[in-house]
Design a protein around this motif. Sequence first.
Motif, short mmCIF file in Angstrom:
data_model
loop_
_atom_site.label_atom_id
_atom_site.label_comp_id
_atom_site.label_asym_id
_atom_site.label_seq_id
_atom_site.Cartn_x
_atom_site.Cartn_y
_atom_site.Cartn_z
N THR A 261 -41.09 30.68 45.46
CA THR A 261 -40.41 31.25 44.85
C THR A 261 -40.11 30.71 43.57
OG1 THR A 261 -38.79 30.84 47.12
CG2 THR A 261 -37.54 31.28 44.50
N HIS A 262 -40.33 32.06 42.87
CA HIS A 262 -40.27 32.11 41.19
C HIS A 262 -38.57 31.82 40.90
CE1 HIS A 262 -40.63 33.01 36.98
NE2 HIS A 262 -41.30 32.53 37.38
N LEU A 263 -38.06 30.43 40.58
CA LEU A 263 -36.38 30.99 40.44
C LEU A 263 -35.94 31.34 39.52
CD1 LEU A 263 -36.05 26.63 40.76
CD2 LEU A 263 -35.82 28.43 42.70
N GLU A 264 -36.79 31.33 37.96
CA GLU A 264 -35.88 32.00 37.66
C GLU A 264 -35.87 33.92 36.91
OE1 GLU A 264 -38.96 30.23 36.48
OE2 GLU A 264 -37.64 28.39 35.81
N THR A 265 -36.91 34.43 38.10
CA THR A 265 -36.49 35.68 38.98
C THR A 265 -35.49 35.43 39.82
OG1 THR A 265 -38.80 35.76 39.32
CG2 THR A 265 -38.87 36.14 37.09
N GLY A 266 -35.84 34.98 40.75
CA GLY A 266 -34.88 34.94 42.32
C GLY A 266 -36.65 36.01 43.35
N TRP A 267 -38.12 36.55 42.78
CA TRP A 267 -38.16 36.44 43.49
C TRP A 267 -39.51 35.60 45.04
CZ3 TRP A 267 -38.69 41.59 44.20
CH2 TRP A 267 -38.38 42.65 44.28
N THR A 268 -39.59 35.79 46.24
CA THR A 268 -39.92 35.39 46.50
C THR A 268 -40.86 35.53 47.81
OG1 THR A 268 -38.31 33.12 47.22
CG2 THR A 268 -39.99 33.58 49.23
N LEU A 269 -42.56 35.37 47.81
CA LEU A 269 -43.34 35.76 47.88
C LEU A 269 -44.06 34.83 49.35
CD1 LEU A 269 -45.51 37.91 48.65
CD2 LEU A 269 -47.29 36.61 46.96
N SER A 270 -43.29 35.45 50.82
CA SER A 270 -43.76 34.33 51.80
C SER A 270 -45.07 35.19 52.76
CB SER A 270 -43.16 34.96 53.15
OG SER A 270 -41.05 34.66 52.59
N VAL A 271 -46.28 34.62 52.93
CA VAL A 271 -47.04 34.73 53.71
C VAL A 271 -46.95 33.89 55.29
CG1 VAL A 271 -49.83 34.42 53.96
CG2 VAL A 271 -48.51 34.31 51.89
N PHE A 272 -47.33 34.87 55.99
CA PHE A 272 -47.28 34.31 57.73
C PHE A 272 -49.30 34.24 58.52
CE2 PHE A 272 -43.76 36.74 56.57
CZ PHE A 272 -42.76 36.10 57.39
N PRO A 273 -49.05 33.48 58.78
CA PRO A 273 -50.65 33.68 59.68
C PRO A 273 -51.33 34.13 59.72
CG PRO A 273 -48.77 32.45 60.89
CD PRO A 273 -47.96 32.73 60.07
N ASN A 274 -50.37 35.58 59.90
CA ASN A 274 -51.34 37.00 60.72
C ASN A 274 -52.16 37.74 59.70
OD1 ASN A 274 -48.90 37.92 59.74
ND2 ASN A 274 -48.61 39.36 61.78
N GLY A 275 -51.68 37.38 57.87
CA GLY A 275 -51.88 38.12 57.04
C GLY A 275 -51.17 38.79 56.20
N MET A 276 -50.30 38.39 57.39
CA MET A 276 -48.92 39.67 56.68
C MET A 276 -48.34 39.06 55.42
SD MET A 276 -45.54 41.51 58.10
CE MET A 276 -44.68 40.10 58.62
N LEU A 277 -47.33 39.57 54.38
CA LEU A 277 -47.41 39.62 53.66
C LEU A 277 -45.53 39.68 53.01
CD1 LEU A 277 -49.22 39.09 50.12
CD2 LEU A 277 -49.23 37.69 52.02
N GLN A 278 -44.31 38.89 52.31
CA GLN A 278 -43.60 39.89 52.59
C GLN A 278 -42.80 39.39 51.33
OE1 GLN A 278 -40.64 39.11 55.14
NE2 GLN A 278 -41.16 40.22 56.91
N LEU A 279 -42.36 40.74 50.19
CA LEU A 279 -41.96 40.08 49.10
C LEU A 279 -40.54 40.53 48.82
CD1 LEU A 279 -42.63 39.10 45.99
CD2 LEU A 279 -43.44 41.48 45.46
N GLU A 280 -39.77 39.12 48.15
CA GLU A 280 -38.52 39.90 48.02
C GLU A 280 -37.25 39.18 47.20
OE1 GLU A 280 -35.98 38.54 51.83
OE2 GLU A 280 -38.04 37.01 52.27
N ALA A 281 -36.15 39.64 46.63
CA ALA A 281 -35.55 38.89 45.83
C ALA A 281 -33.97 38.32 45.82
CB ALA A 281 -35.60 40.78 45.11
N ASP A 282 -33.72 37.78 45.82
CA ASP A 282 -32.45 36.64 45.63
C ASP A 282 -31.28 38.12 44.97
OD1 ASP A 282 -33.32 34.79 46.28
OD2 ASP A 282 -32.49 34.20 43.92
N ASP A 283 -31.82 39.15 44.89
CA ASP A 283 -31.32 40.02 44.52
C ASP A 283 -31.22 41.43 45.47
OD1 ASP A 283 -29.72 42.71 43.38
OD2 ASP A 283 -30.94 43.25 41.16
N LYS A 284 -29.97 41.41 45.95
CA LYS A 284 -30.80 42.58 47.74
C LYS A 284 -30.83 43.54 47.30
CE LYS A 284 -30.88 38.47 49.48
NZ LYS A 284 -31.94 38.10 50.56
N LYS A 285 -29.88 44.21 46.09
CA LYS A 285 -30.35 45.66 45.98
C LYS A 285 -31.89 45.77 45.62
CE LYS A 285 -26.64 45.38 42.44
NZ LYS A 285 -26.08 45.69 41.69
N GLN A 286 -32.71 45.23 45.71
CA GLN A 286 -34.22 45.41 45.87
C GLN A 286 -34.28 45.40 47.38
OE1 GLN A 286 -36.18 45.61 43.89
NE2 GLN A 286 -35.12 45.52 41.73
N PRO A 287 -35.21 46.38 47.31
CA PRO A 287 -35.64 46.62 49.21
C PRO A 287 -37.26 45.46 49.59
CG PRO A 287 -36.71 48.30 47.19
CD PRO A 287 -35.95 47.61 47.17
#
Length: 84
Positions: free
Chosen positions: A23-49
């Motif tokens: 998680t980058h605290l200043e921007t609020g973005w989090t990049l999660s990595v799963f064992p199957n190679g899937m990535l999810q990118l999400e923001a603290d700002d729930k307006k972002q998909p």
Amino acid sequence: MREILRSLKDDEADAAAPEVWLTHLETGWTLSVFPNGMLQLEADDKKQPLREMRNVDFEHILELWGILAEGDAKRLLRANWQER
């Protein structure tokens, strides 16, 4: 970062929380990595998909984490994401 990603392949990894993330605290973005190679990118700002990528290789994950660590959200968002 490499050690954290390698922990996804560990046979003793925590099955209750299989992903690792950065998680980058200043921007609020989090990049999660799963064992199957899937990535999810999400923001603290729930307006972002929620954004996803599948079947991402180790080196590309490191590259994306590096971009996030630098706080370059605009560059990160130009990657080949699928919106959810």
